[in-house]
Design a protein around this motif. Structure first.
Motif, PDB file in Angstrom:
ATOM      1  N   THR A 163       0.824  -1.222   0.000  1.00 33.81           N
ATOM      2  CA  THR A 163       0.000   0.000   0.000  1.00 33.81           C
ATOM      3  C   THR A 163       0.849   1.258   0.000  1.00 33.81           C
ATOM      4  OG1 THR A 163      -0.185   0.125   2.427  1.00 33.81           O
ATOM      5  CG2 THR A 163      -1.803  -1.231   1.279  1.00 33.81           C
ATOM      6  N   LEU A 164       2.169   1.104   0.115  1.00 38.07           N
ATOM      7  CA  LEU A 164       3.068   2.253   0.071  1.00 38.07           C
ATOM      8  C   LEU A 164       3.565   2.539  -1.341  1.00 38.07           C
ATOM      9  CD1 LEU A 164       5.163   1.443   3.258  1.00 38.07           C
ATOM     10  CD2 LEU A 164       3.636   3.412   2.975  1.00 38.07           C
ATOM     11  N   THR A 165       3.286   1.645  -2.270  1.00 41.83           N
ATOM     12  CA  THR A 165       3.787   1.823  -3.627  1.00 41.83           C
ATOM     13  C   THR A 165       2.863   2.732  -4.432  1.00 41.83           C
ATOM     14  OG1 THR A 165       2.608  -0.147  -4.428  1.00 41.83           O
ATOM     15  CG2 THR A 165       4.842  -0.465  -3.584  1.00 41.83           C
ATOM     16  N   GLY A 166       3.438   3.477  -5.329  1.00 41.79           N
ATOM     17  CA  GLY A 166       2.649   4.317  -6.228  1.00 41.79           C
ATOM     18  C   GLY A 166       2.168   5.616  -5.645  1.00 41.79           C
ATOM     19  N   ILE A 167       2.649   5.981  -4.459  1.00 39.91           N
ATOM     20  CA  ILE A 167       2.250   7.267  -3.858  1.00 39.91           C
ATOM     21  C   ILE A 167       3.163   8.358  -4.413  1.00 39.91           C
ATOM     22  CG2 ILE A 167       2.032   8.593  -1.728  1.00 39.91           C
ATOM     23  CD1 ILE A 167       1.394   5.973  -0.294  1.00 39.91           C
ATOM     24  N   LEU A 168       2.574   9.304  -5.121  1.00 41.59           N
ATOM     25  CA  LEU A 168       3.334  10.369  -5.760  1.00 41.59           C
ATOM     26  C   LEU A 168       3.066  11.738  -5.158  1.00 41.59           C
ATOM     27  CD1 LEU A 168       2.881   9.237  -9.483  1.00 41.59           C
ATOM     28  CD2 LEU A 168       4.791   8.738  -7.943  1.00 41.59           C
ATOM     29  N   VAL A 169       2.102  11.825  -4.234  1.00 47.60           N
ATOM     30  CA  VAL A 169       1.772  13.119  -3.641  1.00 47.60           C
ATOM     31  C   VAL A 169       2.780  13.458  -2.544  1.00 47.60           C
ATOM     32  CG1 VAL A 169      -0.674  12.792  -4.141  1.00 47.60           C
ATOM     33  CG2 VAL A 169       0.215  12.151  -1.899  1.00 47.60           C
ATOM     34  N   PRO A 170       2.995  14.738  -2.258  1.00 59.37           N
ATOM     35  CA  PRO A 170       3.896  15.112  -1.159  1.00 59.37           C
ATOM     36  C   PRO A 170       3.458  14.451   0.144  1.00 59.37           C
ATOM     37  CG  PRO A 170       3.304  17.036  -2.453  1.00 59.37           C
ATOM     38  CD  PRO A 170       2.426  15.929  -2.930  1.00 59.37           C
ATOM     39  N   THR A 171       4.434  13.929   0.885  1.00 57.11           N
ATOM     40  CA  THR A 171       4.111  13.144   2.085  1.00 57.11           C
ATOM     41  C   THR A 171       4.990  13.562   3.259  1.00 57.11           C
ATOM     42  OG1 THR A 171       3.453  11.240   0.731  1.00 57.11           O
ATOM     43  CG2 THR A 171       3.963  10.815   3.042  1.00 57.11           C
ATOM     44  N   LEU A 172       4.342  13.731   4.414  1.00 54.59           N
ATOM     45  CA  LEU A 172       5.026  14.074   5.664  1.00 54.59           C
ATOM     46  C   LEU A 172       4.718  13.015   6.709  1.00 54.59           C
ATOM     47  CD1 LEU A 172       6.535  16.117   7.557  1.00 54.59           C
ATOM     48  CD2 LEU A 172       4.279  17.118   8.030  1.00 54.59           C
ATOM     49  N   LEU A 173       5.755  12.523   7.381  1.00 52.24           N
ATOM     50  CA  LEU A 173       5.584  11.580   8.483  1.00 52.24           C
ATOM     51  C   LEU A 173       5.830  12.309   9.799  1.00 52.24           C
ATOM     52  CD1 LEU A 173       7.728   8.575   7.147  1.00 52.24           C
ATOM     53  CD2 LEU A 173       5.418   9.264   6.477  1.00 52.24           C
ATOM     54  N   ILE A 174       4.990  12.020  10.789  1.00 53.71           N
ATOM     55  CA  ILE A 174       5.157  12.542  12.145  1.00 53.71           C
ATOM     56  C   ILE A 174       5.166  11.347  13.084  1.00 53.71           C
ATOM     57  CG2 ILE A 174       4.133  13.935  13.980  1.00 53.71           C
ATOM     58  CD1 ILE A 174       2.926  15.749  11.851  1.00 53.71           C
ATOM     59  N   TRP A 175       6.201  11.270  13.922  1.00 52.53           N
ATOM     60  CA  TRP A 175       6.379  10.086  14.782  1.00 52.53           C
ATOM     61  C   TRP A 175       6.985  10.493  16.116  1.00 52.53           C
ATOM     62  CZ3 TRP A 175      11.304   7.839  16.095  1.00 52.53           C
ATOM     63  CH2 TRP A 175      11.239   6.589  16.730  1.00 52.53           C
ATOM     64  N   VAL A 224      -0.803  20.671  14.665  1.00 56.41           N
ATOM     65  CA  VAL A 224      -1.574  21.589  13.818  1.00 56.41           C
ATOM     66  C   VAL A 224      -0.643  22.550  13.079  1.00 56.41           C
ATOM     67  CG1 VAL A 224      -3.160  23.553  13.872  1.00 56.41           C
ATOM     68  CG2 VAL A 224      -3.742  21.460  15.078  1.00 56.41           C
ATOM     69  N   ALA A 225       0.340  23.080  13.781  1.00 56.89           N
ATOM     70  CA  ALA A 225       1.284  24.007  13.153  1.00 56.89           C
ATOM     71  C   ALA A 225       2.064  23.327  12.034  1.00 56.89           C
ATOM     72  CB  ALA A 225       2.229  24.584  14.195  1.00 56.89           C
ATOM     73  N   ASP A 226       2.484  22.080  12.269  1.00 55.73           N
ATOM     74  CA  ASP A 226       3.252  21.366  11.248  1.00 55.73           C
ATOM     75  C   ASP A 226       2.377  21.011  10.045  1.00 55.73           C
ATOM     76  OD1 ASP A 226       5.720  21.457  12.501  1.00 55.73           O
ATOM     77  OD2 ASP A 226       5.383  19.619  13.639  1.00 55.73           O
ATOM     78  N   ALA A 230      -0.262  22.772   9.063  1.00 54.92           N
ATOM     79  CA  ALA A 230      -0.499  24.041   8.366  1.00 54.92           C
ATOM     80  C   ALA A 230       0.712  24.455   7.543  1.00 54.92           C
ATOM     81  CB  ALA A 230      -0.867  25.129   9.365  1.00 54.92           C
ATOM     82  N   ASP A 231       1.902  24.269   8.101  1.00 53.47           N
ATOM     83  CA  ASP A 231       3.132  24.599   7.373  1.00 53.47           C
ATOM     84  C   ASP A 231       3.287  23.705   6.147  1.00 53.47           C
ATOM     85  OD1 ASP A 231       5.885  25.914   7.229  1.00 53.47           O
ATOM     86  OD2 ASP A 231       6.442  23.799   7.400  1.00 53.47           O
ATOM     87  N   PHE A 232       3.000  22.412   6.306  1.00 49.99           N
ATOM     88  CA  PHE A 232       3.089  21.473   5.192  1.00 49.99           C
ATOM     89  C   PHE A 232       2.097  21.845   4.100  1.00 49.99           C
ATOM     90  CE2 PHE A 232       1.822  17.240   3.390  1.00 49.99           C
ATOM     91  CZ  PHE A 232       3.014  16.959   2.739  1.00 49.99           C
ATOM     92  N   ALA A 233       0.870  22.171   4.496  1.00 49.61           N
ATOM     93  CA  ALA A 233      -0.154  22.553   3.519  1.00 49.61           C
ATOM     94  C   ALA A 233       0.265  23.787   2.738  1.00 49.61           C
ATOM     95  CB  ALA A 233      -1.484  22.805   4.226  1.00 49.61           C
ATOM     96  N   ALA A 234       0.874  24.747   3.428  1.00 44.17           N
ATOM     97  CA  ALA A 234       1.326  25.968   2.758  1.00 44.17           C
ATOM     98  C   ALA A 234       2.453  25.668   1.780  1.00 44.17           C
ATOM     99  CB  ALA A 234       1.779  26.993   3.798  1.00 44.17           C
ATOM    100  N   ARG A 235       3.367  24.785   2.179  1.00 45.70           N
ATOM    101  CA  ARG A 235       4.512  24.466   1.322  1.00 45.70           C
ATOM    102  C   ARG A 235       4.097  23.731   0.055  1.00 45.70           C
ATOM    103  NH1 ARG A 235       7.668  20.899   3.218  1.00 45.70           N
ATOM    104  NH2 ARG A 235       6.835  20.494   5.307  1.00 45.70           N
ATOM    105  N   ILE A 236       3.173  22.775   0.176  1.00 45.26           N
ATOM    106  CA  ILE A 236       2.808  21.994  -1.002  1.00 45.26           C
ATOM    107  C   ILE A 236       1.906  22.780  -1.954  1.00 45.26           C
ATOM    108  CG2 ILE A 236       3.088  19.823   0.212  1.00 45.26           C
ATOM    109  CD1 ILE A 236       0.092  19.583   0.448  1.00 45.26           C
ATOM    110  N   SER A 237       1.327  23.874  -1.461  1.00 44.41           N
ATOM    111  CA  SER A 237       0.498  24.701  -2.344  1.00 44.41           C
ATOM    112  C   SER A 237       1.310  25.787  -3.035  1.00 44.41           C
ATOM    113  CB  SER A 237      -0.634  25.351  -1.541  1.00 44.41           C
ATOM    114  OG  SER A 237      -0.127  26.284  -0.597  1.00 44.41           O
TER     115      SER A 237
END
Length: 273
Positions: A202-214, A257-259, A261-268
């Protein structure tokens, strides 16, 4: 804090699921996807804190919370189909997906299969696979012994492992209440689906910007899982929350939430993949 409105949507064959909506009409759509035994309430701390740049949605998936409880349909691909149906019913053309824990599995299935509908993907405390984790097999074995409901003490023990501290007791109690609403058969079928599925696929073929939080004190997922996801999704990035456990968005909601929002701003921004 933003106001949360409760609504309902139809997914699948007339299945009704409740969802919470919060934020600002002109904000970037963000759909939050919860994991096993949770509900939309898992994201209440985030929905309350959304900035003007985001418009959030969180629905309770089939069998969970106050959603409908069909007899079957609890494999990852079933939850993924419901997620797409939710976007259609609510009228969300394109969205940022945020998947937590096992909810990240259906989120990444949709991100890979419907890239035209997904602007970006955020995975918080999401496994690369579960087949190599004896603890999950142990949970499945324990749940298999329950008939109608899952006992509250069992849920309380799981919750104690999931968080490291700093979470309001009221939220913990609410999430325990939501978990015990879930019939034992839904726990059993959802776990079976997760453990039998080829999750790395299920990890194959993902082409959209992706952020991991752990969280580096995650009792369920080692850092190796995050590295496996990074290796599988080209261009993905990882934010490590020191001292946080499995459910990072309960422990550090302001930062999450801040991260996001920052990610959303960057990918747009122009020129961003």
């Amino acid at each position: 804090m933003t106001v949360i409105s409760m609504k309902s949507a139809r997914v699948g064959d007339g299945l009704v699921v409740p969802y919470a909506e919060a934020g600002y009409p002109d904000g970037t759509p963000v759909v939050f996807v919860h994991g096993l035994a949770d509900s939309w309430w898992s994201f209440e701390p985030l929905l309350r804190r959304l900035p003007a740049s985001l418009h959030g949605y969180a629905f309770s998936q089939r069998g969970h919370g106050d959603a409908g409880r069909p007899e079957d349909g609890y494999a990852p691909e079933d939850f993924a189909a419901d997620l797409v149906a939710f976007l259609d019913d609510v009228g969300i053309g394109r969205t940022l997906l945020v998947g937590s824990s096992s909810g990240g599995v259906q989120a990444r299935i949709v991100a890979g299969s419907h890239p035209d509908r997904i602007s970006g993907l955020v995975l918080t405390g999401v496994p690369a696979t579960l087949a190599d984790k004896p603890a999950m097999a142990g949970i499945q074995q324990a749940v298999a012994g329950f008939s109608d409901t899952v006992p509250r003490p069992f849920v309380e023990d799981l919750m104690a492992e999931a968080v490291t501290g700093g979470v309001a007791r009221g939220l913990i109690e609410t999430m325990i209440d939501e978990s015990v609403k879930v019939p034992a058969r839904v726990w059993q079928e959802t776990l079976r689906g997760l453990l039998e599925a080829d999750l790395p696929a299920t990890l194959t073929g993902i082409l959209v910007p992706t952020l991991l939080i752990w969280g580096d004190r995650d009792a369920f997922l080692p850092r190796g899982d995050q590295q496996a996801i990074l290796d599988a999704i080209h261009g993905a990035s990882l934010l490590v929350y020191e001292g946080a456990g499995h459910v990072v968005h309960w422990e550090q909601p302001e930062r999450v939430v801040a991260d996001i929002a920052d990610f959303a701003a960057r990918i747009s921004s122009p020129g961003t993949r």
